[in-house]
Write a protein that holds these residues in place. Sequence first.
Motif, PDB file in Angstrom:
ATOM      1  N   GLY A  78       0.822  -1.211   0.000  1.00 15.01           N
ATOM      2  CA  GLY A  78       0.000   0.000   0.000  1.00 15.01           C
ATOM      3  C   GLY A  78       0.853   1.258   0.000  1.00 15.01           C
ATOM      4  O   GLY A  78       0.531   2.245  -0.670  1.00 15.01           O
ATOM      5  N   HIS A  79       1.965   1.219   0.740  1.00 19.17           N
ATOM      6  CA  HIS A  79       2.904   2.348   0.742  1.00 19.17           C
ATOM      7  C   HIS A  79       3.531   2.526  -0.637  1.00 19.17           C
ATOM      8  O   HIS A  79       3.694   3.646  -1.120  1.00 19.17           O
ATOM      9  CB  HIS A  79       3.998   2.146   1.788  1.00 19.17           C
ATOM     10  N   ARG A  80       3.867   1.409  -1.269  1.00 17.44           N
ATOM     11  CA  ARG A  80       4.453   1.481  -2.615  1.00 17.44           C
ATOM     12  C   ARG A  80       3.450   2.027  -3.617  1.00 17.44           C
ATOM     13  O   ARG A  80       3.812   2.802  -4.498  1.00 17.44           O
ATOM     14  CB  ARG A  80       4.963   0.105  -3.038  1.00 17.44           C
ATOM     15  N   ALA A  81       2.189   1.643  -3.494  1.00 15.66           N
ATOM     16  CA  ALA A  81       1.154   2.169  -4.386  1.00 15.66           C
ATOM     17  C   ALA A  81       1.025   3.687  -4.203  1.00 15.66           C
ATOM     18  O   ALA A  81       0.918   4.432  -5.188  1.00 15.66           O
ATOM     19  CB  ALA A  81      -0.183   1.476  -4.121  1.00 15.66           C
ATOM     20  N   LEU A  82       1.057   4.131  -2.951  1.00 16.01           N
ATOM     21  CA  LEU A  82       0.989   5.567  -2.675  1.00 16.01           C
ATOM     22  C   LEU A  82       2.181   6.292  -3.298  1.00 16.01           C
ATOM     23  O   LEU A  82       2.023   7.342  -3.931  1.00 16.01           O
ATOM     24  CB  LEU A  82       0.927   5.825  -1.164  1.00 16.01           C
ATOM     25  N   GLU A  83       3.372   5.735  -3.143  1.00 12.98           N
ATOM     26  CA  GLU A  83       4.566   6.361  -3.718  1.00 12.98           C
ATOM     27  C   GLU A  83       4.455   6.469  -5.237  1.00 12.98           C
ATOM     28  O   GLU A  83       4.824   7.496  -5.817  1.00 12.98           O
ATOM     29  CB  GLU A  83       5.819   5.574  -3.314  1.00 12.98           C
ATOM     30  N   GLU A  84       3.940   5.432  -5.885  1.00 14.44           N
ATOM     31  CA  GLU A  84       3.755   5.470  -7.345  1.00 14.44           C
ATOM     32  C   GLU A  84       2.752   6.550  -7.732  1.00 14.44           C
ATOM     33  O   GLU A  84       2.970   7.305  -8.689  1.00 14.44           O
ATOM     34  CB  GLU A  84       3.300   4.107  -7.872  1.00 14.44           C
ATOM     35  N   ALA A  85       1.648   6.619  -7.012  1.00 14.23           N
ATOM     36  CA  ALA A  85       0.624   7.626  -7.306  1.00 14.23           C
ATOM     37  C   ALA A  85       1.192   9.036  -7.131  1.00 14.23           C
ATOM     38  O   ALA A  85       0.947   9.922  -7.961  1.00 14.23           O
ATOM     39  CB  ALA A  85      -0.595   7.424  -6.406  1.00 14.23           C
ATOM     40  N   LEU A  86       1.955   9.241  -6.060  1.00 17.12           N
ATOM     41  CA  LEU A  86       2.551  10.557  -5.818  1.00 17.12           C
ATOM     42  C   LEU A  86       3.572  10.910  -6.889  1.00 17.12           C
ATOM     43  O   LEU A  86       3.661  12.060  -7.321  1.00 17.12           O
ATOM     44  CB  LEU A  86       3.192  10.602  -4.429  1.00 17.12           C
ATOM     45  N   SER A  87       4.316   9.924  -7.341  1.00 16.30           N
ATOM     46  CA  SER A  87       5.309  10.143  -8.390  1.00 16.30           C
ATOM     47  C   SER A  87       4.639  10.575  -9.698  1.00 16.30           C
ATOM     48  O   SER A  87       5.071  11.535 -10.351  1.00 16.30           O
ATOM     49  CB  SER A  87       6.129   8.870  -8.595  1.00 16.30           C
ATOM     50  N   VAL A  88       3.580   9.879 -10.082  1.00 13.47           N
ATOM     51  CA  VAL A  88       2.844  10.241 -11.298  1.00 13.47           C
ATOM     52  C   VAL A  88       2.242  11.635 -11.139  1.00 13.47           C
ATOM     53  O   VAL A  88       2.325  12.477 -12.044  1.00 13.47           O
ATOM     54  CB  VAL A  88       1.751   9.194 -11.617  1.00 13.47           C
ATOM     55  N   ALA A  89       1.644  11.891  -9.989  1.00 14.24           N
ATOM     56  CA  ALA A  89       1.008  13.196  -9.745  1.00 14.24           C
ATOM     57  C   ALA A  89       2.029  14.325  -9.794  1.00 14.24           C
ATOM     58  O   ALA A  89       1.762  15.382 -10.389  1.00 14.24           O
ATOM     59  CB  ALA A  89       0.300  13.182  -8.396  1.00 14.24           C
ATOM     60  N   ARG A  90       3.184  14.111  -9.180  1.00 15.00           N
ATOM     61  CA  ARG A  90       4.228  15.150  -9.182  1.00 15.00           C
ATOM     62  C   ARG A  90       4.695  15.432 -10.610  1.00 15.00           C
ATOM     63  O   ARG A  90       4.837  16.578 -11.018  1.00 15.00           O
ATOM     64  CB  ARG A  90       5.394  14.724  -8.289  1.00 15.00           C
ATOM     65  N   ALA A  91       4.899  14.378 -11.403  1.00 13.82           N
ATOM     66  CA  ALA A  91       5.370  14.535 -12.782  1.00 13.82           C
ATOM     67  C   ALA A  91       4.346  15.272 -13.649  1.00 13.82           C
ATOM     68  O   ALA A  91       4.718  16.014 -14.554  1.00 13.82           O
ATOM     69  CB  ALA A  91       5.686  13.170 -13.393  1.00 13.82           C
ATOM     70  N   MET A  92       3.070  15.067 -13.348  1.00 15.38           N
ATOM     71  CA  MET A  92       2.009  15.678 -14.159  1.00 15.38           C
ATOM     72  C   MET A  92       1.448  16.960 -13.559  1.00 15.38           C
ATOM     73  O   MET A  92       0.603  17.608 -14.175  1.00 15.38           O
ATOM     74  CB  MET A  92       0.881  14.673 -14.369  1.00 15.38           C
ATOM     75  N   GLY A  93       1.877  17.282 -12.347  1.00 17.99           N
ATOM     76  CA  GLY A  93       1.386  18.496 -11.706  1.00 17.99           C
ATOM     77  C   GLY A  93      -0.079  18.424 -11.324  1.00 17.99           C
ATOM     78  O   GLY A  93      -0.806  19.412 -11.427  1.00 17.99           O
ATOM     79  N   ILE A  94      -0.520  17.240 -10.863  1.00 18.19           N
ATOM     80  CA  ILE A  94      -1.918  17.068 -10.475  1.00 18.19           C
ATOM     81  C   ILE A  94      -2.011  16.604  -9.027  1.00 18.19           C
ATOM     82  O   ILE A  94      -1.020  16.202  -8.422  1.00 18.19           O
ATOM     83  CB  ILE A  94      -2.654  16.076 -11.400  1.00 18.19           C
ATOM     84  N   SER A  95      -3.214  16.647  -8.478  1.00 15.92           N
ATOM     85  CA  SER A  95      -3.424  16.233  -7.094  1.00 15.92           C
ATOM     86  C   SER A  95      -3.872  14.778  -7.032  1.00 15.92           C
ATOM     87  O   SER A  95      -4.213  14.173  -8.037  1.00 15.92           O
ATOM     88  CB  SER A  95      -4.457  17.135  -6.411  1.00 15.92           C
ATOM     89  N   VAL A  96      -3.872  14.253  -5.815  1.00 14.84           N
ATOM     90  CA  VAL A  96      -4.204  12.848  -5.574  1.00 14.84           C
ATOM     91  C   VAL A  96      -5.279  12.767  -4.501  1.00 14.84           C
ATOM     92  O   VAL A  96      -5.318  13.583  -3.581  1.00 14.84           O
ATOM     93  CB  VAL A  96      -2.951  12.062  -5.104  1.00 14.84           C
ATOM     94  N   HIS A  97      -6.130  11.756  -4.631  1.00 22.13           N
ATOM     95  CA  HIS A  97      -7.089  11.398  -3.596  1.00 22.13           C
ATOM     96  C   HIS A  97      -6.650  10.042  -3.058  1.00 22.13           C
ATOM     97  O   HIS A  97      -6.360   9.138  -3.847  1.00 22.13           O
ATOM     98  CB  HIS A  97      -8.506  11.275  -4.166  1.00 22.13           C
ATOM     99  N   ALA A  98      -6.594   9.902  -1.748  1.00 24.83           N
ATOM    100  CA  ALA A  98      -6.262   8.614  -1.125  1.00 24.83           C
ATOM    101  C   ALA A  98      -7.489   8.116  -0.384  1.00 24.83           C
ATOM    102  O   ALA A  98      -8.169   8.886   0.293  1.00 24.83           O
ATOM    103  CB  ALA A  98      -5.093   8.754  -0.159  1.00 24.83           C
TER     104      ALA A  98
END
Length: 153
Positions: free
Chosen positions: A15-35
């Motif tokens: 679950g931590h790894r999934a969060l890290e992947e989501a944050l990485s994609v969001a940071r690269a695209m300049g978008i926000s995330v919902h958890a």
Amino acid sequence: MFKSILVAVDGSEIGHRALEEALSVARAMGISVHAVHVVQTATYPSLTLNELEPPAIAQQALLDALDREADEILAGAEEKATTAGVSLTVHKRWGHPGAEIIALAQELGADLTVIGSHGKGRLGRFFLGSTSTYVVDHATSTVMVVRGEPDAS
């Protein structure tokens, strides 16, 4: 290009790894995330509370513990997002994890859902493995399944 990401978090390593992947994609695209963290009440079918019965006290204690654990998991996700410089909104749901993740993704209009391939331990792997399969089978948008490290056994 993704506009909205939903990531399922459960407190497990995957679950931590999934969060890290989501944050990485969001940071690269300049978008926000919902958890989202879903408290899986289907595992506890007797959690219907009747205040006139003594078991209701134990049931309420379990519900309170599950609620506190969910809050801790979501607070940890917020901390990781802050460190990563990504805006994160948290959601806590109760019920069937797969169904709740799908419902929230649709409510939010999330075009990417990120989920771990399995959860905590062997029992968790059974339940969350079935959750990730459910999400892949029922999602109306893209799903990223993040795999964990192979078992040493």
